[in-house]
Design a protein around this motif. Structure first.
Motif, PDB file in Angstrom:
ATOM      1  N   ASP A  90      -1.548   2.039 -10.645  1.00 42.41           N
ATOM      2  CA  ASP A  90      -2.368   2.681  -9.615  1.00 42.41           C
ATOM      3  C   ASP A  90      -3.771   2.979 -10.134  1.00 42.41           C
ATOM      4  O   ASP A  90      -4.756   2.802  -9.416  1.00 42.41           O
ATOM      5  CB  ASP A  90      -1.711   3.983  -9.139  1.00 42.41           C
ATOM      6  N   HIS A 116     -13.055   3.044   3.685  1.00 43.76           N
ATOM      7  CA  HIS A 116     -12.641   1.703   3.263  1.00 43.76           C
ATOM      8  C   HIS A 116     -11.139   1.549   3.534  1.00 43.76           C
ATOM      9  O   HIS A 116     -10.335   2.342   3.057  1.00 43.76           O
ATOM     10  CB  HIS A 116     -12.947   1.521   1.774  1.00 43.76           C
ATOM     11  N   PRO A 117     -10.731   0.527   4.321  1.00 49.20           N
ATOM     12  CA  PRO A 117      -9.323   0.403   4.714  1.00 49.20           C
ATOM     13  C   PRO A 117      -8.345   0.300   3.533  1.00 49.20           C
ATOM     14  O   PRO A 117      -7.283   0.919   3.558  1.00 49.20           O
ATOM     15  CB  PRO A 117      -9.276  -0.873   5.553  1.00 49.20           C
ATOM     16  N   LYS A 118      -8.703  -0.471   2.510  1.00 47.17           N
ATOM     17  CA  LYS A 118      -7.787  -0.641   1.386  1.00 47.17           C
ATOM     18  C   LYS A 118      -7.571   0.687   0.661  1.00 47.17           C
ATOM     19  O   LYS A 118      -6.444   1.041   0.311  1.00 47.17           O
ATOM     20  CB  LYS A 118      -8.326  -1.703   0.417  1.00 47.17           C
ATOM     21  N   HIS A 138      -8.100   3.754   1.885  1.00 45.23           N
ATOM     22  CA  HIS A 138      -7.425   4.686   2.800  1.00 45.23           C
ATOM     23  C   HIS A 138      -5.927   4.409   2.835  1.00 45.23           C
ATOM     24  O   HIS A 138      -5.113   5.334   2.759  1.00 45.23           O
ATOM     25  CB  HIS A 138      -8.039   4.564   4.199  1.00 45.23           C
ATOM     26  N   ASP A 139      -5.545   3.127   2.940  1.00 44.00           N
ATOM     27  CA  ASP A 139      -4.124   2.759   2.942  1.00 44.00           C
ATOM     28  C   ASP A 139      -3.462   3.106   1.613  1.00 44.00           C
ATOM     29  O   ASP A 139      -2.335   3.594   1.581  1.00 44.00           O
ATOM     30  CB  ASP A 139      -3.944   1.265   3.226  1.00 44.00           C
ATOM     31  N   TYR A 140      -4.167   2.850   0.520  1.00 46.87           N
ATOM     32  CA  TYR A 140      -3.630   3.155  -0.802  1.00 46.87           C
ATOM     33  C   TYR A 140      -3.308   4.645  -0.910  1.00 46.87           C
ATOM     34  O   TYR A 140      -2.235   5.034  -1.355  1.00 46.87           O
ATOM     35  CB  TYR A 140      -4.622   2.747  -1.888  1.00 46.87           C
ATOM     36  N   ARG A 171      -2.861   6.794   1.534  1.00 47.83           N
ATOM     37  CA  ARG A 171      -1.827   7.173   2.496  1.00 47.83           C
ATOM     38  C   ARG A 171      -0.443   6.849   1.950  1.00 47.83           C
ATOM     39  O   ARG A 171       0.478   7.651   2.062  1.00 47.83           O
ATOM     40  CB  ARG A 171      -2.058   6.457   3.828  1.00 47.83           C
ATOM     41  N   VAL A 172      -0.290   5.688   1.320  1.00 45.85           N
ATOM     42  CA  VAL A 172       0.994   5.293   0.740  1.00 45.85           C
ATOM     43  C   VAL A 172       1.403   6.264  -0.375  1.00 45.85           C
ATOM     44  O   VAL A 172       2.566   6.577  -0.545  1.00 45.85           O
ATOM     45  CB  VAL A 172       0.923   3.841   0.204  1.00 45.85           C
ATOM     46  N   ARG A 173       0.436   6.763  -1.135  1.00 50.85           N
ATOM     47  CA  ARG A 173       0.721   7.725  -2.210  1.00 50.85           C
ATOM     48  C   ARG A 173       0.891   9.143  -1.686  1.00 50.85           C
ATOM     49  O   ARG A 173       1.183  10.046  -2.450  1.00 50.85           O
ATOM     50  CB  ARG A 173      -0.403   7.719  -3.239  1.00 50.85           C
ATOM     51  N   ARG A 176      -4.052  12.745   1.361  1.00 51.83           N
ATOM     52  CA  ARG A 176      -4.911  12.762   2.549  1.00 51.83           C
ATOM     53  C   ARG A 176      -6.236  13.404   2.186  1.00 51.83           C
ATOM     54  O   ARG A 176      -6.279  14.558   1.802  1.00 51.83           O
ATOM     55  CB  ARG A 176      -4.235  13.554   3.658  1.00 51.83           C
TER      56      ARG A 176
END
Length: 124
Positions: free
Chosen positions: A39, A69-71, A73-75, A77-79, A82
């Motif tokens: 990570d 940045h979508p990548k 933000h998604d990273y 969120r998965v962890r 927020r």
């Protein structure tokens, strides 16, 4: 008598099987360490790509771009991380880092992101 012995043998087998099925704490810690290293590498790559001035630090403007940045933000969120308010998060990083400067070292930001889990947010 045979039934009692058979029950004891069966219960011993089941107990040992259950113990073997439980994850070992050391194995879990090692897996978490490996995951955190992966990570950190991924976050460092993302930060480096969005570090517009190549300074190795994150300014408030760069952090704003990072959060949308979508990548990234998604990273997060998965962890389970927020970050709702980039400015507040940036001020928190500066405060914790003890910086008089307005920019925060990328490695410090990576470390801070890895330490935040669950329902953590910039307000925490």
């Amino acid at each position: 008598f045979d039934l009692a012995v058979w029950n004891i043998v069966t219960s011993m087998f089941v107990e040992k099987t259950i113990k073997l099925a439980r994850p070992d704490i050391e194995d879990m810690a090692q897996e978490q360490h490996v995951q955190d290293a992966q990570d950190a590498d991924e976050l460092t790559r993302i930060f480096a790509a969005l570090d517009r001035d190549g300074s190795g630090t994150m300014s408030l403007d760069e952090l704003h771009g990072l959060i949308v940045h979508p990548k990234f933000h998604d990273y997060l969120r998965v962890r389970g991380i927020r970050i709702e308010d980039a400015e507040l998060f940036h001020r928190m990083l500066i405060s914790v880092a003890g910086n008089a400067d307005e920019d925060v070292d990328i490695n410090f930001v990576v470390d801070a992101c890895l330490r935040m889990k669950g329902v953590a947010s910039s307000m925490d």
